[in-house]
Design an enzyme around this catalytic site. Structure first.
Site, PDB file in Angstrom:
ATOM      1  CG  ASP A 119      -1.963   1.081   1.106  1.00  0.00           C
ATOM      2  OD1 ASP A 119      -2.609   1.453   0.105  1.00  0.00           O
ATOM      3  OD2 ASP A 119      -2.314   1.567   2.347  1.00  0.00           O
ATOM      4  CB  SER A 148      -6.377   2.724  -0.091  1.00  0.00           C
ATOM      5  OG  SER A 148      -5.138   3.219   0.044  1.00  0.00           O
ATOM      6  CD  GLN A 208      -4.368   0.816  -2.851  1.00  0.00           C
ATOM      7  OE1 GLN A 208      -3.561   2.083  -3.310  1.00  0.00           O
ATOM      8  NE2 GLN A 208      -4.061   0.216  -1.710  1.00  0.00           N
TER       9      GLN A 208
END
Length: 288
Positions: free
Chosen positions: A207, A231, A281
């Site tokens: 991430d 996110s 993502q």
């Protein structure tokens, strides 16, 4: 001072407070929200703690529902969805101060031999990580010194990050750039020999730079930001065993950004070019 890699291992070592219920620490840092990779990594630890340990995770799918508050513990509640002959499924809900902030579903697969195997080669050749400066060195070279906030972050950073392409510092340099990025990464110290720790540490790292690919055509990656970034969801597929304290290449691209959302996908390779993990993502981008 504790090595940041040791701090990461401690961060991923959850406290069990009841059957299927675990509690994780959340560092009290000067951030708007808890780092998403931390929550994903801890949730995967919680899921793994409810399995027999003989089935590595092969995929996870997660949603970031609310921003977590730094400094406040997070409780992870695990639902044992399925224990089959070859696959195990767990659903994890992360709760902070009575509110759900994150959901994760993870699937574990008993290792087996497949009838065939193939892999597309990496999309491009990149320099060796030892030939590249780390992020702190590159920023110091440009600015002369790290700003105080970045200096504090660098001392706590559990991963050595080295951008394959030089950082761009102005709108002129950014103009015409393709939405692609690549970084070499590895933990700054040994993580031990537990493969679960390495898997969850890499989940944490996944991430860290992925949404860079969305921003590259728009603004320099370092310096004042024009956008608030969050996110939204995160998915990973684990293909081969690996160590997160050895160099891995995180090759990233953004096929589309529209409607305030940007999609990024990444492929993680080892030094030999073997594909280890695939990541996708989506992030929310709003003008500050």
């Amino acid at each position: 001072m504790t090595n940041p890699a040791e701090s990461l291992v401690d961060l991923l070592d959850l406290e069990q407070i009841e059957v299927n219920i675990f509690r994780g620490l959340s560092p009290n840092e000067s951030l708007q929200r808890v780092f998403g990779g931390q929550v994903a990594g801890q949730a995967l630890v919680a899921a793994n703690r409810t399995t027999d340990g003989d089935r590595p995770v092969h995929s996870l799918h997660a949603y970031f529902l609310r921003p977590g508050r730094p400094g406040v513990p997070i409780v992870y509640q695990v639902e044992r969805v399925r224990d089959g002959r070859s696959f195990t499924t767990r659903r994890v809900t992360a709760v902070q101060q009575g509110r759900t902030i994150f959901n994760l579903t993870a699937s574990f697969h008993k290792p087996e031999e497949g009838p065939f195997e193939h892999q597309l080669p990496p999309a491009r050749k990149v320099p060796d990580p030892d030939s590249l400066p780390n992020v702190s060195q590159e920023i110091r070279e440009h600015l002369g010194a790290l700003p105080e906030q970045l200096e504090r972050m660098a001392r706590r950073q559990p991963f050595d990050i080295r951008y394959v392409d030089r950082l761009r510092w102005s709108a002129e340099e950014v103009k015409g750039s393709e939405p692609r990025s690549a970084v070499w990464m590895r933990a700054v110290g040994p993580l031990g020999d537990d493969p679960v720790v390495h898997t969850c540490a890499l989940t944490y790292a996944s991430d860290m730079t992925l949404l860079d690919a969305v921003r590259i055509p728009v603004e320099p990656l370092w310096g004042p930001r024009s956008f608030d970034i969050a996110s939204l969801d995160h998915a990973m597929w684990f293909h081969r065993p690996f160590r997160a304290d050895e160099w891995f290449l995180y090759d990233q691209e953004s096929p589309i950004a529209t409607g305030g959302r940007g999609l990024a996908r990444g492929r993680i390779y080892d030094l030999e070019g073997r594909l280890l993990v695939s990541v996708v993502q989506e992030g929310l981008f709003r003008t500050l």
